[in-house]
Design an enzyme around this catalytic site. Sequence first.
Site, PDB file in Angstrom:
ATOM      1  N   TYR A 243       0.841  -1.200   0.000  1.00  0.00           N
ATOM      2  CA  TYR A 243       0.000   0.000   0.000  1.00  0.00           C
ATOM      3  C   TYR A 243       0.878   1.253   0.000  1.00  0.00           C
ATOM      4  CZ  TYR A 243      -3.886   3.096   1.391  1.00  0.00           C
ATOM      5  OH  TYR A 243      -4.829   4.101   1.463  1.00  0.00           O
ATOM      6  N   LYS A 247       0.814   4.068  -2.929  1.00  0.00           N
ATOM      7  CA  LYS A 247       0.398   5.463  -2.732  1.00  0.00           C
ATOM      8  C   LYS A 247       1.538   6.435  -3.041  1.00  0.00           C
ATOM      9  CE  LYS A 247      -3.940   4.775  -1.797  1.00  0.00           C
ATOM     10  NZ  LYS A 247      -4.996   5.271  -2.700  1.00  0.00           N
TER      11      LYS A 247
HETATM   12  N1  LIG Z   1     -10.252   5.265   4.980  1.00  0.00           N
HETATM   13  C1  LIG Z   1      -9.058   5.714   5.254  1.00  0.00           C
HETATM   14  O1  LIG Z   1      -8.678   5.810   6.444  1.00  0.00           O
HETATM   15  C2  LIG Z   1      -8.115   6.131   4.138  1.00  0.00           C
HETATM   16  C3  LIG Z   1      -6.903   6.722   4.486  1.00  0.00           C
HETATM   17  C4  LIG Z   1      -6.017   7.101   3.492  1.00  0.00           C
HETATM   18  C5  LIG Z   1      -6.353   6.917   2.149  1.00  0.00           C
HETATM   19  N2  LIG Z   1      -7.534   6.337   1.829  1.00  0.00           N
HETATM   20  C6  LIG Z   1      -7.810   6.167   0.387  1.00  0.00           C
HETATM   21  O2  LIG Z   1      -9.066   6.734   0.092  1.00  0.00           O
HETATM   22  C7  LIG Z   1      -9.646   6.068  -1.033  1.00  0.00           C
HETATM   23  C8  LIG Z   1     -11.084   5.673  -0.703  1.00  0.00           C
HETATM   24  O3  LIG Z   1     -11.071   4.727   0.337  1.00  0.00           O
HETATM   25  P1  LIG Z   1     -12.263   4.555   1.395  1.00  0.00           P
HETATM   26  O4  LIG Z   1     -11.657   4.629   2.724  1.00  0.00           O
HETATM   27  O5  LIG Z   1     -13.400   5.434   1.035  1.00  0.00           O
HETATM   28  O6  LIG Z   1     -12.581   3.008   1.130  1.00  0.00           O
HETATM   29  P2  LIG Z   1     -13.932   2.206   0.854  1.00  0.00           P
HETATM   30  O7  LIG Z   1     -13.530   0.776   0.917  1.00  0.00           O
HETATM   31  O8  LIG Z   1     -15.020   2.686   1.747  1.00  0.00           O
HETATM   32  O9  LIG Z   1     -14.287   2.615  -0.640  1.00  0.00           O
HETATM   33  C9  LIG Z   1     -13.497   2.204  -1.749  1.00  0.00           C
HETATM   34  C10 LIG Z   1     -14.423   1.860  -2.891  1.00  0.00           C
HETATM   35  O10 LIG Z   1     -13.597   1.534  -4.033  1.00  0.00           O
HETATM   36  C11 LIG Z   1     -14.275   0.483  -4.733  1.00  0.00           C
HETATM   37  N3  LIG Z   1     -13.327  -0.247  -5.583  1.00  0.00           N
HETATM   38  C12 LIG Z   1     -12.309  -1.061  -5.156  1.00  0.00           C
HETATM   39  N4  LIG Z   1     -11.720  -1.620  -6.220  1.00  0.00           N
HETATM   40  C13 LIG Z   1     -12.339  -1.142  -7.327  1.00  0.00           C
HETATM   41  C14 LIG Z   1     -12.183  -1.355  -8.715  1.00  0.00           C
HETATM   42  N5  LIG Z   1     -11.261  -2.213  -9.188  1.00  0.00           N
HETATM   43  N6  LIG Z   1     -12.989  -0.707  -9.578  1.00  0.00           N
HETATM   44  C15 LIG Z   1     -13.966   0.119  -9.115  1.00  0.00           C
HETATM   45  N7  LIG Z   1     -14.179   0.359  -7.806  1.00  0.00           N
HETATM   46  C16 LIG Z   1     -13.372  -0.269  -6.928  1.00  0.00           C
HETATM   47  C17 LIG Z   1     -14.824  -0.402  -3.623  1.00  0.00           C
HETATM   48  O11 LIG Z   1     -15.868  -1.253  -4.093  1.00  0.00           O
HETATM   49  C18 LIG Z   1     -15.305   0.634  -2.617  1.00  0.00           C
HETATM   50  O12 LIG Z   1     -16.682   0.960  -2.800  1.00  0.00           O
HETATM   51  C19 LIG Z   1      -8.728   4.887  -1.344  1.00  0.00           C
HETATM   52  O13 LIG Z   1      -7.887   5.214  -2.416  1.00  0.00           O
HETATM   53  C20 LIG Z   1      -7.916   4.727  -0.073  1.00  0.00           C
HETATM   54  O14 LIG Z   1      -6.661   4.144  -0.319  1.00  0.00           O
HETATM   55  C21 LIG Z   1      -8.422   5.943   2.786  1.00  0.00           C
END
Ligand SMILES: NC(=O)c1ccc[n+]([C@@H]2O[C@H](COP(=O)([O-])OP(=O)(O)OC[C@H]3O[C@@H](n4cnc5c(N)ncnc54)[C@H](O)[C@@H]3O)[C@@H](O)[C@H]2O)c1
Length: 337
Positions: A243, A247
């Site tokens: 990861y 990123k």
């Molecule tokens: N939640 C956190 O604490 C956090 C922290 C840092 C970064 N992020 C980043 O934020 C972004 C959103 O994450 P989130 O926390 O909302 O997660 P989440 O799991 O709630 O949402 C992610 C969505 O992406 C969709 N997805 C995954 N693979 C896919 C694909 N191949 N094609 C289409 N859709 C796909 C999933 O079905 C899901 O609905 C991500 O890039 C994650 O790395 C999240």
Amino acid sequence: MTTEKTALTANSTIGAWLQHPAGEQIVRGIAAQAGMDDHALSVLRKVPLGLLIASSQNAPEGLIDTLVAKANGGRVPSDTEATGLAWVETITPGRFDGKTVIVTGAASGIGRAVASRVAREGGRVIAVDITADRLDALVAEVDGHQVIPVAGDITSEAGIAAIVAAADGQVDALANVAGLSDDFAPMHEVSDVILERVFNVNVFGVIRLTRAVLPLMIAAARGSIVNIASEAALRGSSSGLAYTASKNAVVGITKSTAFMYEPYGIRANSVAPGGTLTGMRPVNTNEFGLSRINKQRADVPIAVPQALAASITFLLSDDSVNINGAILPSDGGESVF
Ligand SMILES: NC(=O)c1ccc[n+]([C@@H]2O[C@H](COP(=O)([O-])OP(=O)(O)OC[C@H]3O[C@@H](n4cnc5c(N)ncnc54)[C@H](O)[C@@H]3O)[C@@H](O)[C@H]2O)c1
């Protein structure tokens, strides 16, 4: 005795509940049942209790109303009477009027909050996710606004073709939000399965979709791209090797795109979220990696997805006209700890 001044509602933060005599007992009771320690409660202090309960899969229907009544001696006050309210999202009407914005990962968490906000600010949203049923829930939630659901995978050619087709020749902005966590495995234990799964979505999916959308932006001589990175792009201590590397690649993708397409009026920026209350969880957590990460964990509150949408929609919109190639931490300060 509970007074109007100390009323609690579903929208009051966990911090506010903990400062209220009856509220504290209730929240500590729930935390004990869920096996949460004081640190776990502390990082949730800016999250509204109602939102935490709504995000839990096994909370019984109507639980939050029962808790609010219990905290206020049987009375359910309106949010305007309450203290300790959570931050409330404020819409900028018409900010995305006439714009088409592709949002990936739109069925959950941060992507869903971005899609919802863009739609409510007048944009036509191409809402992309692999999970069709939760996309339907988004469409229902923002009824009356323009959301075109595309149940597609950003790692497949067919998925990308369906997204571009739905845009119908116009893409003003692209939010690459879809992403996957890893298992926190460090370099010596990382598996090919996790490496490939994480890079396919977090890196190759972002590149392939952006590559497919850019010709439309170049032809229009305008466009805004926002790629979602992470704290893991800023530090080595927030996730595993796969990861963290993915990123950091997102940062490189953002900078290269920002540089190459500046002459075409296209901007590319990145938001690096800190901990956010969403569906994203590490899977089959690696023991060594988890113990290293836990030692470094900063005492910074978890954010609600709408707080991330505020940063992301700013960069998607014309309000960020002079910003190109920026990596914006949206983390309550976590990256400076
Ligand atoms: N939640 C956190 O604490 C956090 C922290 C840092 C970064 N992020 C980043 O934020 C972004 C959103 O994450 P989130 O926390 O909302 O997660 P989440 O799991 O709630 O949402 C992610 C969505 O992406 C969709 N997805 C995954 N693979 C896919 C694909 N191949 N094609 C289409 N859709 C796909 C999933 O079905 C899901 O609905 C991500 O890039 C994650 O790395 C999240």
